[in-house]
Design a protein around this motif. Structure first.
Motif, PDB file in Angstrom:
ATOM      1  N   ALA A 163      -0.801  10.234   7.142  1.00  0.00           N
ATOM      2  CA  ALA A 163      -0.058   9.684   5.890  1.00  0.00           C
ATOM      3  C   ALA A 163      -0.710   7.800   5.543  1.00  0.00           C
ATOM      4  O   ALA A 163      -0.320   7.255   4.813  1.00  0.00           O
ATOM      5  CB  ALA A 163       0.957   9.592   7.422  1.00  0.00           C
ATOM      6  N   TYR A 164      -1.519   8.219   6.908  1.00  0.00           N
ATOM      7  CA  TYR A 164      -2.161   6.677   6.447  1.00  0.00           C
ATOM      8  C   TYR A 164      -2.988   6.312   4.872  1.00  0.00           C
ATOM      9  O   TYR A 164      -3.305   6.035   4.089  1.00  0.00           O
ATOM     10  CB  TYR A 164      -3.165   5.948   7.640  1.00  0.00           C
ATOM     11  N   ARG A 165      -4.020   7.465   4.379  1.00  0.00           N
ATOM     12  CA  ARG A 165      -5.231   7.775   3.899  1.00  0.00           C
ATOM     13  C   ARG A 165      -3.960   8.095   2.921  1.00  0.00           C
ATOM     14  O   ARG A 165      -4.258   7.462   2.072  1.00  0.00           O
ATOM     15  CB  ARG A 165      -5.778   8.728   3.914  1.00  0.00           C
ATOM     16  N   PHE A 166      -2.852   9.012   2.133  1.00  0.00           N
ATOM     17  CA  PHE A 166      -2.068   8.997   1.416  1.00  0.00           C
ATOM     18  C   PHE A 166      -1.123   7.609   0.661  1.00  0.00           C
ATOM     19  O   PHE A 166      -1.403   7.100  -0.629  1.00  0.00           O
ATOM     20  CB  PHE A 166      -1.462   9.566   1.953  1.00  0.00           C
ATOM     21  N   GLN A 167      -0.994   7.129   2.088  1.00  0.00           N
ATOM     22  CA  GLN A 167      -0.472   5.469   1.472  1.00  0.00           C
ATOM     23  C   GLN A 167      -1.601   4.353   0.971  1.00  0.00           C
ATOM     24  O   GLN A 167      -1.043   3.984  -0.091  1.00  0.00           O
ATOM     25  CB  GLN A 167       0.061   5.108   2.843  1.00  0.00           C
ATOM     26  N   ARG A 168      -3.025   5.133   1.290  1.00  0.00           N
ATOM     27  CA  ARG A 168      -3.823   3.879   1.058  1.00  0.00           C
ATOM     28  C   ARG A 168      -4.201   4.119  -0.390  1.00  0.00           C
ATOM     29  O   ARG A 168      -4.042   3.671  -1.537  1.00  0.00           O
ATOM     30  CB  ARG A 168      -5.004   3.369   1.823  1.00  0.00           C
ATOM     31  N   VAL A 169      -4.490   5.169  -1.052  1.00  0.00           N
ATOM     32  CA  VAL A 169      -4.124   5.887  -2.456  1.00  0.00           C
ATOM     33  C   VAL A 169      -3.087   5.948  -2.967  1.00  0.00           C
ATOM     34  O   VAL A 169      -3.224   5.558  -4.820  1.00  0.00           O
ATOM     35  CB  VAL A 169      -4.260   7.488  -2.099  1.00  0.00           C
ATOM     36  N   LEU A 170      -2.007   5.845  -2.198  1.00  0.00           N
ATOM     37  CA  LEU A 170      -1.161   5.399  -3.337  1.00  0.00           C
ATOM     38  C   LEU A 170      -0.566   4.089  -3.965  1.00  0.00           C
ATOM     39  O   LEU A 170      -0.417   3.505  -4.952  1.00  0.00           O
ATOM     40  CB  LEU A 170      -0.249   5.993  -2.450  1.00  0.00           C
ATOM     41  N   GLU A 171      -1.319   2.880  -2.764  1.00  0.00           N
ATOM     42  CA  GLU A 171      -1.325   1.734  -3.352  1.00  0.00           C
ATOM     43  C   GLU A 171      -2.615   1.622  -4.242  1.00  0.00           C
ATOM     44  O   GLU A 171      -2.190   0.520  -4.608  1.00  0.00           O
ATOM     45  CB  GLU A 171      -1.619   1.091  -1.672  1.00  0.00           C
ATOM     46  N   HIS A 172      -3.582   2.337  -4.067  1.00  0.00           N
ATOM     47  CA  HIS A 172      -4.513   1.629  -5.172  1.00  0.00           C
ATOM     48  C   HIS A 172      -4.186   2.297  -6.554  1.00  0.00           C
ATOM     49  O   HIS A 172      -4.612   1.845  -7.437  1.00  0.00           O
ATOM     50  CB  HIS A 172      -5.882   2.908  -4.684  1.00  0.00           C
ATOM     51  N   ARG A 173      -3.931   3.299  -6.741  1.00  0.00           N
ATOM     52  CA  ARG A 173      -3.222   3.716  -7.903  1.00  0.00           C
ATOM     53  C   ARG A 173      -2.282   2.685  -8.362  1.00  0.00           C
ATOM     54  O   ARG A 173      -2.678   2.740  -9.593  1.00  0.00           O
ATOM     55  CB  ARG A 173      -2.749   5.181  -8.195  1.00  0.00           C
ATOM     56  N   GLY A 174      -1.209   1.618  -7.603  1.00  0.00           N
ATOM     57  CA  GLY A 174      -0.626   1.296  -7.962  1.00  0.00           C
ATOM     58  C   GLY A 174      -1.271  -0.147  -9.168  1.00  0.00           C
ATOM     59  O   GLY A 174      -0.969  -0.705  -9.602  1.00  0.00           O
ATOM     60  N   GLN A 175      -2.216  -0.370  -8.059  1.00  0.00           N
ATOM     61  CA  GLN A 175      -3.223  -1.815  -8.316  1.00  0.00           C
ATOM     62  C   GLN A 175      -4.107  -0.774  -9.636  1.00  0.00           C
ATOM     63  O   GLN A 175      -4.066  -1.946 -10.291  1.00  0.00           O
ATOM     64  CB  GLN A 175      -4.065  -2.236  -7.066  1.00  0.00           C
ATOM     65  N   LEU A 176      -4.629  -0.004 -10.283  1.00  0.00           N
ATOM     66  CA  LEU A 176      -5.249   0.296 -10.780  1.00  0.00           C
ATOM     67  C   LEU A 176      -5.595   0.294 -12.549  1.00  0.00           C
ATOM     68  O   LEU A 176      -6.163  -0.744 -13.316  1.00  0.00           O
ATOM     69  CB  LEU A 176      -5.822   1.721 -10.524  1.00  0.00           C
ATOM     70  N   PHE A 177      -3.749   0.683 -11.855  1.00  0.00           N
ATOM     71  CA  PHE A 177      -3.483   1.011 -13.798  1.00  0.00           C
ATOM     72  C   PHE A 177      -3.419  -0.470 -14.368  1.00  0.00           C
ATOM     73  O   PHE A 177      -4.389  -0.549 -15.614  1.00  0.00           O
ATOM     74  CB  PHE A 177      -1.976   1.293 -14.048  1.00  0.00           C
ATOM     75  N   HIS A 178      -3.233  -1.801 -14.479  1.00  0.00           N
ATOM     76  CA  HIS A 178      -2.856  -3.316 -14.812  1.00  0.00           C
ATOM     77  C   HIS A 178      -4.308  -3.660 -14.108  1.00  0.00           C
ATOM     78  O   HIS A 178      -4.271  -5.033 -14.328  1.00  0.00           O
ATOM     79  CB  HIS A 178      -2.241  -4.014 -14.950  1.00  0.00           C
ATOM     80  N   LEU A 179      -4.505  -3.394 -13.215  1.00  0.00           N
ATOM     81  CA  LEU A 179      -5.443  -3.321 -11.897  1.00  0.00           C
ATOM     82  C   LEU A 179      -5.058  -5.322 -11.562  1.00  0.00           C
ATOM     83  O   LEU A 179      -5.744  -6.336 -12.223  1.00  0.00           O
ATOM     84  CB  LEU A 179      -7.048  -4.574 -13.139  1.00  0.00           C
ATOM     85  N   ARG A 180      -4.039  -4.961 -11.280  1.00  0.00           N
ATOM     86  CA  ARG A 180      -3.307  -6.273 -10.575  1.00  0.00           C
ATOM     87  C   ARG A 180      -2.677  -5.472  -9.455  1.00  0.00           C
ATOM     88  O   ARG A 180      -2.500  -4.883  -8.703  1.00  0.00           O
ATOM     89  CB  ARG A 180      -1.788  -6.348 -12.101  1.00  0.00           C
ATOM     90  N   ARG A 181      -2.314  -7.191  -8.429  1.00  0.00           N
ATOM     91  CA  ARG A 181      -1.540  -7.559  -7.047  1.00  0.00           C
ATOM     92  C   ARG A 181      -0.377  -6.147  -7.468  1.00  0.00           C
ATOM     93  O   ARG A 181       0.373  -6.817  -8.002  1.00  0.00           O
ATOM     94  CB  ARG A 181      -1.744  -8.341  -6.276  1.00  0.00           C
ATOM     95  N   THR A 182      -0.745  -5.287  -5.924  1.00  0.00           N
ATOM     96  CA  THR A 182       0.908  -4.868  -6.331  1.00  0.00           C
ATOM     97  C   THR A 182       0.634  -4.209  -4.897  1.00  0.00           C
ATOM     98  O   THR A 182      -0.379  -3.164  -4.383  1.00  0.00           O
ATOM     99  CB  THR A 182       1.380  -3.809  -7.219  1.00  0.00           C
ATOM    100  N   HIS A 183       2.477  -3.973  -4.300  1.00  0.00           N
ATOM    101  CA  HIS A 183       1.555  -3.110  -2.861  1.00  0.00           C
ATOM    102  C   HIS A 183       3.669  -1.986  -3.452  1.00  0.00           C
ATOM    103  O   HIS A 183       3.850  -1.340  -1.517  1.00  0.00           O
ATOM    104  CB  HIS A 183       1.994  -3.970  -1.352  1.00  0.00           C
ATOM    105  N   LEU A 184       3.647  -1.898  -4.520  1.00  0.00           N
ATOM    106  CA  LEU A 184       4.728  -1.599  -4.537  1.00  0.00           C
ATOM    107  C   LEU A 184       4.792  -0.007  -5.279  1.00  0.00           C
ATOM    108  O   LEU A 184       4.132   0.378  -5.913  1.00  0.00           O
ATOM    109  CB  LEU A 184       6.392  -2.505  -4.940  1.00  0.00           C
ATOM    110  N   LEU A 185       5.754   0.798  -4.615  1.00  0.00           N
ATOM    111  CA  LEU A 185       5.744   2.070  -5.751  1.00  0.00           C
ATOM    112  C   LEU A 185       6.601   2.134  -6.600  1.00  0.00           C
ATOM    113  O   LEU A 185       7.599   1.669  -6.826  1.00  0.00           O
ATOM    114  CB  LEU A 185       6.373   2.937  -4.899  1.00  0.00           C
ATOM    115  N   PRO A 186       5.655   2.194  -7.362  1.00  0.00           N
ATOM    116  CA  PRO A 186       6.493   1.858  -9.262  1.00  0.00           C
ATOM    117  C   PRO A 186       8.222   2.499  -8.892  1.00  0.00           C
ATOM    118  O   PRO A 186       8.169   4.089  -9.079  1.00  0.00           O
ATOM    119  CB  PRO A 186       5.839   2.700  -9.879  1.00  0.00           C
TER     120      PRO A 186
END
Length: 342
Positions: free
Chosen positions: A275-298
């Motif tokens: 679960a932790y790895r899934f959430q880390r990947v989810l967080e990374h994908r949200g940050q990558l698209f615009h290379l901006r800080r976010t911790h929210l599920l789109p």
């Protein structure tokens, strides 16, 4: 420096996004470690730029220590780098002069890293975890730190030092800081109030999340990343008093040690890790698209579909279902382990 940082992030992201299994242990951990190596290099280079701005810089020994995810070598793509600065005078130099020079060097480095230019930004340096926070001096000598931690430090400050690691500058001096504070970290759980304080801190963080973001907060929300991280840290600090095999900085390493040495059941540990790895990947994908800080599920459909595809999910509905499942799993295990750590 900003162009080099961006190039390094793109190289890491390319390998990350091309991985067949985005949540595989070796992928998630290696990406976090490589990002931390980039941050180390950026802070070393930015310190060199800072020296060019400060006459007489060689009259002070300055060490930069990483804390938090940087200290654990588990950084995100976009993240603050939590640091502590230690200064000592060079031979023949007084403490006051060295402290003044070290303060100018540290301030220059923070400004260089925090500035926004046409080339974008780099790792933001945050020294807020130092003694007395932003009200305290930016740099201190080892003796000053020792006096503070002996007399005035609170339990949560020792918890933060669990992840202290030499990062840049005078690495020998940085290691001296670690050697000084490390034994204190593993005595903090001797305080009868420690466990209840950590539990209260976690509840307070959750209570401060805006209601509209509570269900999509990957990092801080109930069942999110912080629940796993707090659980692992608390178990390490409680049991690490007597078992030095648990004295590790990272969440990944700490979790594995807790399983290996019998403090967490293998099945529970495996589920928590997945679960932790899934959430880390989810967080990374949200940050990558615009290379901006976010911790929210789109929340918009297009972003959800894009994120789902990047994680090998069938569609947005599948991603949302796995997100909720991971939260429930983490929350259940967190409540069992975190509130009964003994």
């Amino acid at each position: 420096l900003r162009r080099a940082n961006r190039a390094a992030l793109i190289e890491i992201a390319a390998r990350d996004l091309a991985a067949v299994d985005a949540g595989a242990v070796e992928i998630v951990e290696s990406v976090a470690e490589e990002l931390s190596h980039v941050a180390d290099a950026v802070l070393e280079c930015s310190l060199a730029y800072a020296r060019a701005e400060v006459p007489g810089w060689e009259r002070a020994r300055l060490a930069v220590l990483a804390l938090g995810k940087a200290g654990a070598q588990e950084l995100n793509y976009i993240s603050d780098v939590d640091v502590v600065y230690v200064v000592e005078p060079a031979d023949g130099v007084g403490v006051d002069e060295a402290t003044a020079i070290g303060t100018r060097l540290a301030a220059a480095q923070a400004r260089i890293c925090s500035a926004h230019t046409i080339e974008g930004s780099i790792w933001q340096v945050d020294a807020g975890l130092r003694p007395e926070g932003k009200a305290g001096p930016l740099v201190r000598t080892l003796d000053s730190y020792r006096a503070y931690y002996d007399k005035w430090a609170k339990n949560w400050e020792f918890q933060a030092m669990l992840k202290a690691r030499p990062m840049a500058g005078d690495l020998e001096l940085a290691q001296g800081f670690v050697d000084m504070v490390w034994p204190l970290v593993w005595r903090v759980a001797d305080d009868d109030a420690f466990v209840s304080e950590v539990q209260a801190m976690r509840r307070r963080v959750i209570s401060l999340i805006p209601q509209r973001e509570a269900d999509s907060e990957i990092k801080l929300g109930a069942g999110g990343l912080r629940d796993t991280e707090f659980t692992v840290q608390l178990l390490q600090l409680v049991h690490g008093r007597a078992d030095d095999r648990l004295r590790l900085r990272g969440t990944f390493d700490g979790q594995e040690a807790l399983i290996t040495y019998g403090y967490v059941g293998r099945e529970d540990g495996q589920r928590l890790g997945e679960a932790y790895r899934f959430q880390r990947v989810l967080e990374h994908r949200g940050q990558l698209f615009h290379l901006r800080r976010t911790h929210l599920l789109p929340k918009d459909a297009a972003s959800l579909r894009r994120t789902a595809r990047s994680m090998g999910e069938r569609d947005a509905e599948s991603l949302a279902g796995d997100w909720q499942k991971s939260k429930r799993r983490v929350l259940r295990l967190h409540q069992r382990m975190f509130y009964s750590p003994l």
